[in-house]
Design a protein around this motif. Structure first.
Motif, mmCIF file in Angstrom:
data_model
loop_
_atom_site.group_PDB
_atom_site.id
_atom_site.type_symbol
_atom_site.label_atom_id
_atom_site.label_comp_id
_atom_site.label_asym_id
_atom_site.label_seq_id
_atom_site.Cartn_x
_atom_site.Cartn_y
_atom_site.Cartn_z
ATOM 1 N N GLY A 268 7.078 13.545 -4.744
ATOM 2 C CA GLY A 268 6.237 14.706 -3.828
ATOM 3 C C GLY A 268 5.097 13.107 -3.687
ATOM 4 N N TYR A 269 5.126 12.508 -4.425
ATOM 5 C CA TYR A 269 4.351 11.451 -4.567
ATOM 6 C C TYR A 269 4.578 10.458 -3.663
ATOM 7 C CZ TYR A 269 1.314 6.966 -5.561
ATOM 8 O OH TYR A 269 0.401 6.220 -5.742
ATOM 9 N N PHE A 270 6.023 10.252 -3.227
ATOM 10 C CA PHE A 270 6.178 9.359 -2.433
ATOM 11 C C PHE A 270 5.556 9.974 -0.745
ATOM 12 C CE2 PHE A 270 9.030 6.631 -5.688
ATOM 13 C CZ PHE A 270 7.577 6.124 -5.528
ATOM 14 N N GLY A 271 6.161 10.963 -0.686
ATOM 15 C CA GLY A 271 6.001 11.791 0.105
ATOM 16 C C GLY A 271 4.324 11.642 0.975
ATOM 17 N N ALA A 272 3.512 12.071 -0.264
ATOM 18 C CA ALA A 272 2.065 12.155 -0.285
ATOM 19 C C ALA A 272 1.691 11.153 0.827
ATOM 20 C CB ALA A 272 1.102 12.687 -0.696
ATOM 21 N N LYS A 273 2.417 9.849 0.276
ATOM 22 C CA LYS A 273 1.941 9.076 0.235
ATOM 23 C C LYS A 273 2.323 8.220 1.860
ATOM 24 C CE LYS A 273 0.066 5.581 -1.668
ATOM 25 N NZ LYS A 273 -0.853 5.162 -1.068
ATOM 26 N N TRP A 274 3.286 8.407 1.824
ATOM 27 C CA TRP A 274 3.914 8.359 3.361
ATOM 28 C C TRP A 274 3.018 8.937 4.245
ATOM 29 C CZ3 TRP A 274 8.374 11.849 5.479
ATOM 30 C CH2 TRP A 274 8.656 11.871 6.559
ATOM 31 N N LEU A 275 2.592 10.160 4.868
ATOM 32 C CA LEU A 275 1.548 10.714 5.313
ATOM 33 C C LEU A 275 0.445 10.397 5.384
ATOM 34 C CD1 LEU A 275 2.935 14.446 4.480
ATOM 35 C CD2 LEU A 275 4.204 13.605 6.442
ATOM 36 N N ASP A 276 0.286 9.846 4.032
ATOM 37 C CA ASP A 276 -0.817 9.177 4.073
ATOM 38 C C ASP A 276 -1.159 8.100 5.418
ATOM 39 O OD1 ASP A 276 -4.413 9.093 3.244
ATOM 40 O OD2 ASP A 276 -3.544 7.334 1.910
ATOM 41 N N GLU A 277 -0.292 6.694 4.840
ATOM 42 C CA GLU A 277 -0.399 5.477 4.867
ATOM 43 C C GLU A 277 0.305 6.005 7.179
ATOM 44 O OE1 GLU A 277 -0.500 2.510 3.939
ATOM 45 O OE2 GLU A 277 -0.755 3.098 2.257
ATOM 46 N N ARG A 278 1.204 6.001 6.966
ATOM 47 C CA ARG A 278 1.128 6.886 8.893
ATOM 48 C C ARG A 278 -0.433 7.756 9.346
ATOM 49 N NH1 ARG A 278 5.068 12.304 10.568
ATOM 50 N NH2 ARG A 278 2.418 13.120 9.835
ATOM 51 N N ASP A 279 -0.734 8.222 8.646
ATOM 52 C CA ASP A 279 -2.315 8.844 9.538
ATOM 53 C C ASP A 279 -2.942 7.522 9.721
ATOM 54 O OD1 ASP A 279 -1.227 11.320 9.462
ATOM 55 O OD2 ASP A 279 -2.042 12.145 7.828
ATOM 56 N N LYS A 280 -3.247 6.879 8.253
ATOM 57 C CA LYS A 280 -4.137 5.894 8.227
ATOM 58 C C LYS A 280 -3.468 4.802 9.331
ATOM 59 C CE LYS A 280 -4.530 4.336 4.061
ATOM 60 N NZ LYS A 280 -4.568 3.996 2.993
ATOM 61 N N SER A 281 -2.688 4.749 9.926
ATOM 62 C CA SER A 281 -2.124 3.029 10.258
ATOM 63 C C SER A 281 -2.528 3.800 11.959
ATOM 64 C CB SER A 281 -0.153 3.483 10.523
ATOM 65 O OG SER A 281 0.142 4.768 11.075
ATOM 66 N N ASN A 282 -2.240 5.213 12.126
ATOM 67 C CA ASN A 282 -2.489 6.302 13.975
ATOM 68 C C ASN A 282 -3.267 4.904 14.503
ATOM 69 O OD1 ASN A 282 -0.727 7.133 13.749
ATOM 70 N ND2 ASN A 282 -1.253 8.679 12.838
#
Length: 360
Positions: A268-282
């Motif tokens: 769950g932690y990595f999933g949340a980090k994945w979404l966060d990193e993807r949003d920050k890269s946009n």
């Protein structure tokens, strides 16, 4: 279920990179950006400190690569070479071929420039170590060196290094060597055993022989009366015994279930980090991604792999744990009847004997 499945699921459920315990991703990002500014200005000492702290707060492959680059500019060639090799290995594991190649090329370029230290053992000490490697402990700058690295040229950063050797039961020996940045090998010769300070062996306790105690003369056994019965020692009534064969299996099941919960939480932690990193890269990837966007996207892909592996392993471990707990036999009370026996005299041709009869 095959036997190999249990340890495999357990290992996967406990596997998680150090990022799972990151405490401040935002602070790590700020330190990373500041370190890049410092390196652009040539302030590599300050930049390396900031990159090390950023890696502690939120470990990332990009931060590790920049730290290796920073150490190379400070002349810490062995440390930089080791970090580039680590980046190469991690990039290969997650399928980042371009980053793997860059790190491999940087490490290969550094390898011919590495200075090394060679720990040489005298003959008598080498013989002692061959029979018992634990009798000698060698440290470089306070860090223990395994016996596999003795008498081998090992890369070190240029500068002063303190070498300490301790033979079991003797005073430590130490020296300081200066390693120059010219790809030379510095040999450190440990002294022979007899020349080490404090070499007096510990006194062995004296062994005092005790006089043998006189034995009493053998006596003929008295003949027991015929027909007399004597109870066997330890004979007792029926005693209840708890049969707890399923306890170990239930304990293992709870262990797997707990490990599975840890794996699910990490997923769950990595999933949340994945979404966060993807949003920050946009914002950095409108059309073609800039350097920050590439790094964020790489980190997002790493997080997605971590999330999938951790979640799958955690779910598998929970299933295994529940199955073990459910299938474990329940404890029950059984009865154990003590031996009821009696001793009956037996007369032989030349001596008396005893026969034990009864139920066992």
């Amino acid at each position: 279920m095959p036997r190999v499945t249990l340890p495999l699921l357990f290992a996967l459920s406990l596997w998680a990179p150090s990022r799972a315990f990151a405490s401040d991703p935002a602070g790590a990002e700020a330190l990373f950006d500041e370190a890049k500014k410092q390196m652009a200005q040539g302030n590599y000492t300050q930049a390396c400190v900031q990159l090390e702290e950023s890696q502690k707060l939120d470990a990332g492959l990009g931060t590790l690569f920049q730290l290796a680059n920073c150490w190379q500019h400070l002349g810490k060639t062995a440390s930089a070479w080791a970090l580039f090799r680590e980046v190469e290995s991690q990039a290969r594991a997650i399928g980042q071929g371009s980053r793997e190649k860059v790190a491999r090329d940087r490490a290969a370029a550094l390898e011919p420039t590495l200075s090394k230290v060679f720990i040489n053992l005298p003959d008598d000490l080498a013989l002692a170590v061959a029979s018992d490697p634990s009798c000698l402990e060698v440290r470089r700058d306070g860090v223990r060196i395994g016996h596999e690295a003795w008498q081998k040229a090992m890369p070190v950063d240029p500068g002063d290094h303190k070498i300490t050797a301790v033979v079991r039961g003797r005073s430590p020996w130490e020296t300081t060597v200066t390693v120059s940045p010219d790809a030379k090998t510095v040999a450190v010769q440990l002294p022979p055993l007899k020349d080490l300070p404090g070499a007096t062996p510990a006194a062995q306790p004296a062994v005092v022989a005790r006089p043998a105690e006189p034995r009493p003369p053998p006596t003929a056994p008295s003949a027991p009366s015929l027909g007399a019965a004597s109870p066997m020692p330890g004979a007792s009534a029926v005693e209840p015994i708890l049969d707890n064969h399923g306890g170990t299996q239930r304990g293992v099941g709870w262990f797997f279930a707990g490990a599975g919960v840890v794996g699910l939480a990490a997923g769950g932690y990595f999933g949340a980090k994945w979404l966060d990193e993807r949003d920050k890269s946009n914002p950095h990837c409108a059309g073609a991604c800039d350097a920050t966007g590439v790094r964020l996207r790489d980190d997002a892909r790493t997080m997605s792999v971590d999330a999938i592996v951790s979640t799958g392993a955690g779910a598998g471990a929970v299933i295994v744990g529940v199955a073990l707990i459910a299938s474990a036999p329940r404890s029950r009370i059984v009865e154990s009847r003590a031996t009821q026996a009696r001793v009956v005299p037996r007369v032989g041709p030349s001596q008396w004997g005893l026969d034990v009869v009864g139920a066992f």
